[in-house]
Every structure is written in structure tokens, then in C-alpha cells.
Write an enzyme that holds these catalytic residues in place. Structure first.
Site, PDB file in Angstrom:
ATOM      1  N   ARG A   1      77.962  84.184 -88.816  1.00 17.52           N
ATOM      2  CA  ARG A   1      77.123  84.346 -89.997  1.00 17.52           C
ATOM      3  C   ARG A   1      77.763  83.614 -91.157  1.00 17.52           C
ATOM      4  NH1 ARG A   1      75.093  90.107 -91.783  1.00 17.52           N
ATOM      5  NH2 ARG A   1      77.298  90.630 -91.762  1.00 17.52           N
TER       6      ARG A   1
ATOM      7  N   ASP B   1      82.680  96.166 -89.154  1.00 18.12           N
ATOM      8  CA  ASP B   1      82.529  94.906 -88.407  1.00 18.12           C
ATOM      9  C   ASP B   1      82.856  95.169 -86.941  1.00 18.12           C
ATOM     10  OD1 ASP B   1      83.352  92.380 -87.106  1.00 18.12           O
ATOM     11  OD2 ASP B   1      82.885  91.536 -89.065  1.00 18.12           O
TER      12      ASP B   1
ATOM     13  N   ASP C   1      85.627  92.941 -85.392  1.00 20.07           N
ATOM     14  CA  ASP C   1      86.967  93.305 -85.883  1.00 20.07           C
ATOM     15  C   ASP C   1      87.442  94.608 -85.266  1.00 20.07           C
ATOM     16  OD1 ASP C   1      87.326  91.083 -87.435  1.00 20.07           O
ATOM     17  OD2 ASP C   1      86.699  92.034 -89.314  1.00 20.07           O
TER      18      ASP C   1
ATOM     19  N   THR D   1      74.975  82.666 -97.060  1.00 14.40           N
ATOM     20  CA  THR D   1      73.528  82.730 -96.806  1.00 14.40           C
ATOM     21  C   THR D   1      73.152  83.832 -95.821  1.00 14.40           C
ATOM     22  OG1 THR D   1      73.685  81.232 -94.912  1.00 14.40           O
ATOM     23  CG2 THR D   1      73.415  80.217 -97.088  1.00 14.40           C
TER      24      THR D   1
HETATM   25  N1  URA Z   1      77.916  92.819 -88.139  1.00 13.89           N
HETATM   26  C1  URA Z   1      78.799  93.819 -87.985  1.00 13.89           C
HETATM   27  O1  URA Z   1      79.729  93.725 -87.177  1.00 13.89           O
HETATM   28  N2  URA Z   1      78.659  94.931 -88.750  1.00 13.89           N
HETATM   29  C2  URA Z   1      77.664  95.080 -89.634  1.00 13.89           C
HETATM   30  O2  URA Z   1      77.570  96.123 -90.282  1.00 13.89           O
HETATM   31  C3  URA Z   1      76.736  94.019 -89.778  1.00 13.89           C
HETATM   32  C4  URA Z   1      76.885  92.900 -89.010  1.00 13.89           C
END
Ligand code: URA
Length: 221
Positions: A116, A212, A215, A120
Site C-alpha cells: 500500500r 498491522d 508486522d 494514497t
Molecule cells: N492492513 C493491516 O495489516 N491492518 C489494518 O488495520 C489495515 C490494513
């Protein structure tokens, strides 16, 4: 917001299945906890992937085949028809696909590398590899977090451009914004999720979400 008819996505929810099995919900709650260790988060994601895969494949057609048990011959059901492809949206998709392969070891795997753009929030492709013959396979596109929906939509489009005709999408957690975007961009593509949360925040994270996913799965930050 686990009510499938709730909020602004209500009118378009027919293609969306919220997998509200108690085991799924229990494990998801454990995963959301910010104190959960990386090892434990990874294990839970693998466990929950089995349950999600079970639901997403629930209506696969079967055919009767002749076998012999140690006691008697019989006609017994086996999965018929299209071979499966799990399309993992890198990198967090791998956390779900690894477990799904335990359940369906014969499935082929496609990898879709999308990140991502932080400004944007649009997906940028950096890798794509898929098995041949997608037109004859059922493709399940897998990305744990349906946030804006842009990555999932892009992944479905990529699979379509490579010939896939029969596509489903599977995530663990969705934001209403992502569900709306998905059903508008991919009508007729069934979407499965364990929960639809409240909203996206200004950074594109699902709230309350689980942070995330990549992560937390790989212990990066
Ligand atoms: N991607 C993720 O890993 N967590 C989110 O909250 C949104 C996108």
C-alpha cells in the site's frame, strides 16, 4: 459490527458471509489483544485459517467413487470438479494460506505482491506468479485485512486478467469501507470474513482491528 445488514454496506451484503463460528470469534479475540506474542499470533492465525478454509469450501461439489473399506465395498463422496488455487496477497496472506494448505494439500498457490502506498493507500504491484490453467480452477484470493479494499480488488482483477473465472475472496477482518468498495468493484465474487469492524482510521487501519497483520505475524515493525 458483526450484523451483516448493518451500516452503509447493508444493501450490498448478499455476496458477503460473516463466519460467526464461536471458535473463529474466540481465536480472533485472542489475536486482537496487543499483548499477544508473535509466536502465539502466528499459531492462532494458522488455527483460524483452517476454520475459515472449512467455511469457504463448504459448498464444493462432491462425487461418489467406488472404494473398499476393510469391511465392505461402498460408494463414498470425494471432492469433484475444479482444482483449487489459493492466491496469497503478500505478505500477510501467507499466514492464512499456510494453514489452508494443511487442509487442502493439493491446492496450487498464486502469489500477488502488493504494497500500500502510504500516501494514497493505493496498491502497487511488485510481484505476480500464478499457476497455469486458472480458467479451469476455483481461485480463493486471501488477504487477512480488507481495509480500503483496494488490494483485494486489485488481486481479484489480476487473477481475472490471467484467466480466472471462478473467484472467491477470503479475509479475516474487514472494514465497512473495504466491504463496500469490494462489493461495488467485484459484484458476484463471494467475500468471506470473520468480522466487519467499525471503520478505517485516517492511516488506513481497521478500528478496532488488530494492528498491522504482517508486522504482528512476522514480528516486524
Ligand atoms: N492492513 C493491516 O495489516 N491492518 C489494518 O488495520 C489495515 C490494513
Amino acid at each position: 459490527m458483526n450484523d451483516p445488514d448493518a451500516g452503509s454496506v447493508g444493501a450490498t451484503m448478499a455476496q458477503v458471509t460473516v463466519i460467526d463460528h464461536p471458535l473463529v470469534q474466540h481465536k480472533l479475540t485472542l489475536m486482537r489483544d496487543k499483548e499477544r506474542s508473535t509466536a502465539n499470533f502466528r499459531l492462532l492465525l494458522r488455527e483460524i485459517s483452517l476454520l475459515l478454509a472449512y467455511e469457504v469450501t463448504r459448498d464444493l461439489p462432491t462425487e461418489l467413487v467406488d472404494i473398499e473399506t476393510p469391511v465392505a465395498p461402498m460408494r463414498a463422496p470425494k471432492i469433484a470438479g475444479k482444482k483449487l488455487v489459493f492466491a496469497s496477497v503478500l505478505r500477510a496472506g501467507n499466514g492464512l494460506v499456510d494453514g489452508m494448505l494443511d487442509l487442502v494439500p493439493s491446492a496450487r498457490v498464486a502469489h500477488v505482491g502488493l504494497y500500500r502506498d502510504h500516501d494514497t493507500l493505493e496498491p502497487v504491484q511488485y510481484f505476480f506468479k500464478a499457476p497455469a490453467g486458472l480458467e479451469d480452477r476455483l481461485v480463493i484470493v486471501v488477504d487477512p485485512m480488507l481495509a480500503t479494499g483496494n488490494s483485494m480488488v486489485e488481486a481479484v482483477e489480476l487473477m481475472r486478467r490471467k484467466g480466472a473465472r471462478d473467484i472467491r475472496a477470503l479475509c479475516l477482518l474487514a472494514a465497512p469501507e473495504g466491504v463496500k468498495r469490494f462489493v461495488e468493484a467485484c459484484p458476484g465474487v463471494p467475500l468471506f470474513t470473520a468480522a466487519i469492524d467499525e471503520r478505517l482510521n485516517e492511516l488506513g487501519y481497521i478500528v478496532p482491528g488488530l494492528g498491522d497483520a504482517g508486522d504482528r505475524l512476522y514480528g516486524t515493525k
